[in-house]
Scaffold this motif. Structure first.
Motif, PDB file in Angstrom:
ATOM      1  N   ASP A  73     100.184  25.066  -5.306  1.00  0.00           N
ATOM      2  CA  ASP A  73      99.987  25.442  -6.704  1.00  0.00           C
ATOM      3  C   ASP A  73      98.802  24.750  -7.366  1.00  0.00           C
ATOM      4  O   ASP A  73      97.737  25.329  -7.494  1.00  0.00           O
ATOM      5  N   VAL A  74      98.940  23.481  -7.778  1.00  0.00           N
ATOM      6  CA  VAL A  74      97.867  22.788  -8.502  1.00  0.00           C
ATOM      7  C   VAL A  74      97.496  21.513  -7.761  1.00  0.00           C
ATOM      8  O   VAL A  74      98.098  21.165  -6.746  1.00  0.00           O
ATOM      9  N   ILE A  75      96.500  20.808  -8.265  1.00  0.00           N
ATOM     10  CA  ILE A  75      96.063  19.557  -7.640  1.00  0.00           C
ATOM     11  C   ILE A  75      97.072  18.442  -7.946  1.00  0.00           C
ATOM     12  O   ILE A  75      97.409  18.195  -9.102  1.00  0.00           O
ATOM     13  N   HIS A  76      97.546  17.793  -6.902  1.00  0.00           N
ATOM     14  CA  HIS A  76      98.376  16.601  -7.025  1.00  0.00           C
ATOM     15  C   HIS A  76      97.598  15.440  -6.375  1.00  0.00           C
ATOM     16  O   HIS A  76      96.463  15.616  -5.929  1.00  0.00           O
ATOM     17  N   ASN A  77      98.222  14.274  -6.316  1.00  0.00           N
ATOM     18  CA  ASN A  77      97.596  13.140  -5.644  1.00  0.00           C
ATOM     19  C   ASN A  77      98.689  12.286  -5.027  1.00  0.00           C
ATOM     20  O   ASN A  77      99.575  11.797  -5.728  1.00  0.00           O
ATOM     21  N   PHE A  78      98.631  12.136  -3.712  1.00  0.00           N
ATOM     22  CA  PHE A  78      99.670  11.445  -2.948  1.00  0.00           C
ATOM     23  C   PHE A  78      99.263   9.993  -2.754  1.00  0.00           C
ATOM     24  O   PHE A  78      98.274   9.702  -2.075  1.00  0.00           O
ATOM     25  N   GLY A  79     100.023   9.077  -3.373  1.00  0.00           N
ATOM     26  CA  GLY A  79      99.645   7.673  -3.285  1.00  0.00           C
ATOM     27  C   GLY A  79     100.823   6.744  -3.099  1.00  0.00           C
ATOM     28  O   GLY A  79     101.923   6.992  -3.609  1.00  0.00           O
ATOM     29  N   ILE A  80     100.589   5.663  -2.343  1.00  0.00           N
ATOM     30  CA  ILE A  80     101.596   4.626  -2.105  1.00  0.00           C
ATOM     31  C   ILE A  80     100.937   3.287  -2.434  1.00  0.00           C
ATOM     32  O   ILE A  80     100.095   2.794  -1.668  1.00  0.00           O
ATOM     33  N   PRO A  81     101.256   2.679  -3.581  1.00  0.00           N
ATOM     34  CA  PRO A  81     100.569   1.452  -3.998  1.00  0.00           C
ATOM     35  C   PRO A  81     100.597   0.340  -2.953  1.00  0.00           C
ATOM     36  O   PRO A  81      99.600  -0.368  -2.772  1.00  0.00           O
ATOM     37  N   ALA A  82     101.729   0.178  -2.262  1.00  0.00           N
ATOM     38  CA  ALA A  82     101.831  -0.910  -1.285  1.00  0.00           C
ATOM     39  C   ALA A  82     100.893  -0.719  -0.104  1.00  0.00           C
ATOM     40  O   ALA A  82     100.569  -1.685   0.594  1.00  0.00           O
ATOM     41  N   PHE A  83     100.464   0.511   0.147  1.00  0.00           N
ATOM     42  CA  PHE A  83      99.508   0.783   1.219  1.00  0.00           C
ATOM     43  C   PHE A  83      98.072   0.783   0.705  1.00  0.00           C
ATOM     44  O   PHE A  83      97.133   0.884   1.493  1.00  0.00           O
ATOM     45  N   ALA A  84      97.895   0.714  -0.625  1.00  0.00           N
ATOM     46  CA  ALA A  84      96.574   0.747  -1.263  1.00  0.00           C
ATOM     47  C   ALA A  84      95.795   1.999  -0.879  1.00  0.00           C
ATOM     48  O   ALA A  84      94.564   1.960  -0.754  1.00  0.00           O
ATOM     49  N   MET A  85      96.512   3.105  -0.700  1.00  0.00           N
ATOM     50  CA  MET A  85      95.873   4.353  -0.306  1.00  0.00           C
ATOM     51  C   MET A  85      96.419   5.500  -1.139  1.00  0.00           C
ATOM     52  O   MET A  85      97.615   5.542  -1.448  1.00  0.00           O
ATOM     53  N   ARG A  86      95.555   6.424  -1.493  1.00  0.00           N
ATOM     54  CA  ARG A  86      95.962   7.649  -2.156  1.00  0.00           C
ATOM     55  C   ARG A  86      94.864   8.688  -1.965  1.00  0.00           C
ATOM     56  O   ARG A  86      93.714   8.345  -1.697  1.00  0.00           O
ATOM     57  N   MET A  87      95.233   9.962  -2.108  1.00  0.00           N
ATOM     58  CA  MET A  87      94.253  11.026  -1.899  1.00  0.00           C
ATOM     59  C   MET A  87      94.723  12.289  -2.608  1.00  0.00           C
ATOM     60  O   MET A  87      95.929  12.552  -2.712  1.00  0.00           O
ATOM     61  N   ASP A  88      93.769  13.081  -3.103  1.00  0.00           N
ATOM     62  CA  ASP A  88      94.099  14.326  -3.780  1.00  0.00           C
ATOM     63  C   ASP A  88      94.738  15.326  -2.826  1.00  0.00           C
ATOM     64  O   ASP A  88      94.373  15.417  -1.653  1.00  0.00           O
ATOM     65  N   VAL A  89      95.700  16.067  -3.365  1.00  0.00           N
ATOM     66  CA  VAL A  89      96.343  17.168  -2.643  1.00  0.00           C
ATOM     67  C   VAL A  89      95.859  18.449  -3.321  1.00  0.00           C
ATOM     68  O   VAL A  89      96.326  18.804  -4.400  1.00  0.00           O
ATOM     69  N   VAL A  90      94.912  19.128  -2.697  1.00  0.00           N
ATOM     70  CA  VAL A  90      94.189  20.223  -3.334  1.00  0.00           C
ATOM     71  C   VAL A  90      94.586  21.558  -2.700  1.00  0.00           C
ATOM     72  O   VAL A  90      94.529  21.703  -1.476  1.00  0.00           O
ATOM     73  N   PRO A  91      94.979  22.565  -3.502  1.00  0.00           N
ATOM     74  CA  PRO A  91      95.293  23.881  -2.935  1.00  0.00           C
ATOM     75  C   PRO A  91      94.117  24.441  -2.141  1.00  0.00           C
ATOM     76  O   PRO A  91      92.976  24.433  -2.605  1.00  0.00           O
ATOM     77  N   GLY A  92      94.396  24.900  -0.909  1.00  0.00           N
ATOM     78  CA  GLY A  92      93.355  25.478  -0.070  1.00  0.00           C
ATOM     79  C   GLY A  92      92.482  24.467   0.637  1.00  0.00           C
ATOM     80  O   GLY A  92      91.584  24.845   1.384  1.00  0.00           O
ATOM     81  N   ASN A  93      92.727  23.160   0.416  1.00  0.00           N
ATOM     82  CA  ASN A  93      91.908  22.125   1.042  1.00  0.00           C
ATOM     83  C   ASN A  93      92.828  21.195   1.839  1.00  0.00           C
ATOM     84  O   ASN A  93      93.689  20.541   1.264  1.00  0.00           O
TER      85      ASN A  93
END
Length: 241
Positions: free
Chosen positions: A144-164
């Motif tokens: 559907d729309v852009i989300h962002n998957f992140g886990i603070p304890a891993f110090a990593m996150r990234m956009d979840v983009v439709p079609g990408n």
């Protein structure tokens, strides 16, 4: 910063700490010059006129070149850490297909030729279970729309983009339970997009997959890439019916 419990996150933490140290050193020197120069070269009596200097070529060259050197150093270190954080192992130990949808997460994991999955709701926060000391690849999808998957304890996150089809890998280093969330303002119920991450031993991880596979409602031939909202129509207000 939270306690970092991933190999990739350790590099990011060190970059963050180094940047703050460099910024504080630069700030102290700058504050000392701003405050110290007027005090040191002040007029000490009515009969004294401080030396009037129109320019100082060495200082002007220093103030031009040194910031350029700082920017180059920061840039090179950032690129180095970025490359380390985004490096992909061709054969990760576990591949999780993560789906961010309005307004929760679905986690798919392969198991005995099929996929087992959990999908959360606004009232039911899902658990993402992964093994410790293993390379985990998160393949990020959105229907559907852009989300962002992140886990603070891993110090990593990234956009979840439709079609990408974005992805990144982490290697958890400590068993424990950690919080995860959506870092992108994705709509009316963005605040509900929470999840828990449970890092467990390999034996507990295998037992978890086997237990999940016992329920037909948690088994699919292919990754469920939209949760229960995937085929529900969206009304004029952008909400699933």
């Amino acid at each position: 910063m939270p306690e970092i419990t991933s190999k990739q996150g350790e590099h990011i933490l060190h970059l963050w700490q180094g940047a703050w140290i460099a910024a504080l050193v630069t700030g102290v020197v700058t504050w000392a010059l701003i405050i110290g120069v007027p005090l040191w070269f002040r007029r000490r009596s009515d009969d004294e006129v401080p030396v009037q200097t129109r320019y100082n070529l060495p200082i002007e060259i220093f103030y031009t070149i040194f910031p350029v050197i700082m920017v180059i150093a920061f840039f090179s270190q950032t690129v180095r850490v970025q490359n380390l954080a985004l490096e992909h192992d061709d054969n990760p130990d576990v591949v999780v297909t993560v789906v961010g949808q309005k307004w929760q997460w679905t986690f798919n994991q392969p198991y005995e030729g099929e996929y087992v999955f959990v999908s959360g709701t606004g009232e039911d926060i899902p658990d993402l279970v992964i093994p410790v000391d293993k390379t985990i690849e998160f393949q990020l999808r959105s229907p559907d729309v852009i989300h962002n998957f992140g886990i603070p304890a891993f110090a990593m996150r990234m956009d979840v983009v439709p079609g990408n089809e974005n992805s990144y890998q982490v290697t958890p280093t400590e068993i424990g339970k950690y919080a995860g969330k959506c870092y992108e303002l994705c709509g009316a119920y963005h605040s509900r997009m929470l999840f828990n991450v449970k890092v467990v031993s390999e034996a507990d991880y295998e037992a978890y997959l086997a237990d999940l596979a016992k329920n037909p409602d948690n088994v699919a031939e292919q990754p469920v890439e939209g949760g229960k909202y995937a085929k529900q129509p969206i009304n004029d207000e952008g909400e699933h019916e």
